[in-house]
Scaffold this motif. Structure first.
Motif, PDB file in Angstrom:
ATOM      1  N   LEU A   1       0.758  -1.191  -0.143  1.00 11.58           N
ATOM      2  CA  LEU A   1      -0.090   0.118   0.266  1.00 11.58           C
ATOM      3  C   LEU A   1       0.738   1.306   0.000  1.00 11.58           C
ATOM      4  CD1 LEU A   1      -2.628   1.303   0.268  1.00 11.58           C
ATOM      5  CD2 LEU A   1      -2.599   1.177   2.674  1.00 11.58           C
ATOM      6  N   ARG A   2       2.066   1.000   0.817  1.00 11.33           N
ATOM      7  CA  ARG A   2       3.033   2.535   0.973  1.00 11.33           C
ATOM      8  C   ARG A   2       3.520   2.652  -0.396  1.00 11.33           C
ATOM      9  NH1 ARG A   2       3.114   7.224   3.074  1.00 11.33           N
ATOM     10  NH2 ARG A   2       3.167   7.386   0.720  1.00 11.33           N
ATOM     11  N   SER A   3       4.106   1.525  -0.996  1.00  9.33           N
ATOM     12  CA  SER A   3       4.831   1.714  -2.317  1.00  9.33           C
ATOM     13  C   SER A   3       4.103   1.948  -3.463  1.00  9.33           C
ATOM     14  CB  SER A   3       5.697   0.307  -2.398  1.00  9.33           C
ATOM     15  OG  SER A   3       4.796  -0.546  -2.537  1.00  9.33           O
ATOM     16  N   SER A   4       2.828   1.938  -3.235  1.00 11.18           N
ATOM     17  CA  SER A   4       1.963   2.399  -4.546  1.00 11.18           C
ATOM     18  C   SER A   4       1.611   3.771  -4.644  1.00 11.18           C
ATOM     19  CB  SER A   4       0.520   1.638  -4.476  1.00 11.18           C
ATOM     20  OG  SER A   4      -0.258   1.952  -3.319  1.00 11.18           O
ATOM     21  N   LYS A   5       2.058   4.488  -3.430  1.00 17.12           N
ATOM     22  CA  LYS A   5       1.863   6.027  -3.467  1.00 17.12           C
ATOM     23  C   LYS A   5       2.984   6.758  -4.075  1.00 17.12           C
ATOM     24  CE  LYS A   5      -1.298   5.615   0.425  1.00 17.12           C
ATOM     25  NZ  LYS A   5      -1.540   6.263   2.036  1.00 17.12           N
ATOM     26  N   SER A   6       2.747   7.905  -4.235  1.00 19.77           N
ATOM     27  CA  SER A   6       3.847   8.684  -5.026  1.00 19.77           C
ATOM     28  C   SER A   6       4.844   8.980  -4.255  1.00 19.77           C
ATOM     29  CB  SER A   6       2.931  10.164  -5.736  1.00 19.77           C
ATOM     30  OG  SER A   6       2.629  10.734  -4.656  1.00 19.77           O
ATOM     31  N   ALA A   7       5.975   9.071  -4.718  1.00 19.19           N
ATOM     32  CA  ALA A   7       7.321   9.688  -4.127  1.00 19.19           C
ATOM     33  C   ALA A   7       8.309  10.131  -4.997  1.00 19.19           C
ATOM     34  CB  ALA A   7       8.153   8.193  -3.651  1.00 19.19           C
ATOM     35  N   SER A   8       9.321  10.961  -4.508  1.00 17.40           N
ATOM     36  CA  SER A   8      10.191  11.780  -5.276  1.00 17.40           C
ATOM     37  C   SER A   8      11.468  11.979  -4.666  1.00 17.40           C
ATOM     38  CB  SER A   8       9.650  13.223  -5.770  1.00 17.40           C
ATOM     39  OG  SER A   8       9.427  13.851  -4.518  1.00 17.40           O
TER      40      SER A   8
ATOM     41  N   TRP B   1       9.892  22.228  -7.066  1.00 18.42           N
ATOM     42  CA  TRP B   1       8.948  20.859  -7.034  1.00 18.42           C
ATOM     43  C   TRP B   1       7.987  21.066  -5.979  1.00 18.42           C
ATOM     44  CZ3 TRP B   1       6.748  17.186  -9.061  1.00 18.42           C
ATOM     45  CH2 TRP B   1       6.342  15.800  -8.316  1.00 18.42           C
ATOM     46  N   ALA B   2       8.211  21.730  -4.840  1.00 18.21           N
ATOM     47  CA  ALA B   2       7.139  21.970  -3.829  1.00 18.21           C
ATOM     48  C   ALA B   2       5.838  22.806  -4.534  1.00 18.21           C
ATOM     49  CB  ALA B   2       7.779  22.974  -2.799  1.00 18.21           C
TER      50      ALA B   2
ATOM     51  N   PRO C   1       2.167  16.952  -5.502  1.00 18.45           N
ATOM     52  CA  PRO C   1       0.814  16.767  -5.236  1.00 18.45           C
ATOM     53  C   PRO C   1       0.876  16.429  -4.036  1.00 18.45           C
ATOM     54  CG  PRO C   1       1.645  14.834  -6.403  1.00 18.45           C
ATOM     55  CD  PRO C   1       2.747  15.886  -6.717  1.00 18.45           C
ATOM     56  N   ASP C   2      -0.141  16.767  -3.072  1.00 21.77           N
ATOM     57  CA  ASP C   2      -0.093  16.510  -1.641  1.00 21.77           C
ATOM     58  C   ASP C   2      -0.206  14.960  -1.056  1.00 21.77           C
ATOM     59  OD1 ASP C   2      -0.828  19.242  -1.879  1.00 21.77           O
ATOM     60  OD2 ASP C   2      -2.644  19.109  -0.605  1.00 21.77           O
ATOM     61  N   GLY C   3       0.706  15.090  -0.116  1.00 17.89           N
ATOM     62  CA  GLY C   3       0.871  13.661   0.557  1.00 17.89           C
ATOM     63  C   GLY C   3       2.113  12.602  -0.150  1.00 17.89           C
TER      64      GLY C   3
ATOM     65  N   ILE D   1       3.773  17.060   2.527  1.00 22.05           N
ATOM     66  CA  ILE D   1       4.744  16.234   1.852  1.00 22.05           C
ATOM     67  C   ILE D   1       5.614  15.717   3.083  1.00 22.05           C
ATOM     68  CG2 ILE D   1       6.505  16.156   0.304  1.00 22.05           C
ATOM     69  CD1 ILE D   1       5.006  18.140  -1.394  1.00 22.05           C
ATOM     70  N   LEU D   2       5.901  14.390   3.143  1.00 23.29           N
ATOM     71  CA  LEU D   2       6.758  14.212   4.200  1.00 23.29           C
ATOM     72  C   LEU D   2       8.327  14.096   3.401  1.00 23.29           C
ATOM     73  CD1 LEU D   2       7.189  12.523   6.993  1.00 23.29           C
ATOM     74  CD2 LEU D   2       6.982  10.656   5.487  1.00 23.29           C
ATOM     75  N   VAL D   3       9.161  15.096   4.111  1.00 23.12           N
ATOM     76  CA  VAL D   3      10.540  15.169   3.618  1.00 23.12           C
ATOM     77  C   VAL D   3      11.466  14.404   4.513  1.00 23.12           C
ATOM     78  CG1 VAL D   3      12.163  17.031   3.231  1.00 23.12           C
ATOM     79  CG2 VAL D   3       9.771  17.580   2.786  1.00 23.12           C
TER      80      VAL D   3
END
Length: 360
Positions: free
Chosen positions: A73-80, A153-154, A158-160, A196-198
């Protein structure tokens, strides 16, 4: 013949060509030092057991208990992730040419999707007469570019989303230039405002963040045990090795706020950021690293929940054989400027600048 065998033969040849009297004394010294180190290992093995118990008692050391469903579930969400790189060439007449590159990697559809990559690169000319500390000027130019791509990028992110920074949140740890700190802090705060979790992931375990925290809660004889470890790096490598081998899972420490005893942290805090840190190791065979977690100043943080959340994110975005999350690995590779590349660019500059005049 394997390459390792060739190197071993060369080493043995060099060893055998050394003068016998010199060799005899060096071998005697090597045997003595080896015996001393062996004694240190025995002592540190026992100390590691003792400190491991202390960390568990204080609720600081955790072992992963994450399900496959949670990871998926966690890895299916967006990340950068973002990173920067530079090299230096030239120096003739005090003029240096500095190739600088920054990269942003975006996984819009999770780890199974194809990442998008944005790269920015330029060559900066630095006059040593105007900037006597050339190395620092080069690094600052790269850091401004790296923070700039994060700030951009900020705006679009997208949120989250989770965003990984290759390096600490307070980067570099020795820099106290107020203008840069405000610029970097504002870029991170813009991310935080969009939920966004930095996460700043630092491979080099510099400083004594954890040791200094522990010294505030331990009894005197326990402080003596802790002092046997020279630094956080020394402590974490020993304790995490023992804990991960015992549990055969990932291990991490509960997030703790950086102490105000660090002058640099005071500057970031005054600029609007509270910074928490934790140490994380994905599996027994990987290397531990420090994770910096910035939050808006004054935010009430449940450190237990935050630690579990960050550990889940790091595990979901990691891959066997790599110490850091995959987005960071890709960002580093995309922006990395190798020395040979910088040399070729410099050669191109000189070739273009030259004419047929013998003076040139």
């Amino acid at each position: 013949m394997l390459r390792e065998d060739i190197y071993e033969q060369v080493r043995r040849m060099d060893f055998n060509r050394t003068e016998p009297e010199t060799l005899s004394q060096l071998v005697t010294g090597a045997i003595r030092i080896g015996d001393e180190i062996k004694g240190d290992y025995v002592r540190l093995r026992q100390l590691t057991d003792d400190v491991l118990k202390l960390l568990k008692r204080e609720g600081i050391l955790k072992t992963e208990r994450i399900t496959e469903k949670e990871l998926a579930l966690r890895s299916s969400k967006s990340a950068s992730a973002s990173d920067g790189s530079f090299q230096s060439v030239g120096g003739a007449d005090g003029i240096w040419y500095v190739p600088i590159s920054v990269a942003l990697v975006v996984f819009e559809k999770g780890i199974s999707g194809t990442p998008k990559v944005r790269v920015g690169a330029h060559i900066q000319k630095i006059d040593e007469r105007k900037h006597p500390n050339v190395g620092s000027t080069m690094e600052m130019s790269m850091l401004y570019a790296e923070t700039g791509i994060l700030k951009d990028w900020a705006r679009d992110c997208p949120d989250g989303t989770v965003h990984f920074i290759d390096g600490p949140a307070m980067d570099p740890p020795r820099l106290t230039e107020k203008e840069y700190i405000i610029f970097r802090t504002e870029a991170i705060r813009e991310c935080l405002r969009k939920n966004i979790l930095v996460l700043g992931c630092a491979k080099k375990l510099l400083g004594n963040f954890l040791k200094e925290h522990m010294e505030n809660v331990l009894r005197d004889f326990e402080k003596d045990q802790l002092s046997q470890f020279a630094s956080d790096a020394h402590l974490i490598y020993h304790v995490f090795t023992k804990a991960s081998v015992q549990s055969q899972t990932g291990v991490y420490t509960k997030p703790l706020e950086v102490l105000n005893t660090y002058p640099l942290y005071k500057l970031y805090k005054n600029a609007g950021l509270d910074i928490y840190f934790m140490y994380f190791q994905r599996e027994p065979r990987s290397k531990p690293f420090r994770v910096d977690i910035p939050v808006e100043a004054g935010t009430r943080v449940n450190t237990e929940e935050l630690g579990d959340q960050v550990a889940l994110v790091l595990s979901a975005w990691s891959y066997p054989g790599y110490d850091l999350p995959i987005p960071i690995i890709i960002a580093h590779d995309k922006c990395n400027i190798r020395k040979g590349c910088a040399d070729v660019l410099y050669s191109e500059i000189i070739t273009r600048a030259a004419s047929n005049d013998p003076f040139d």
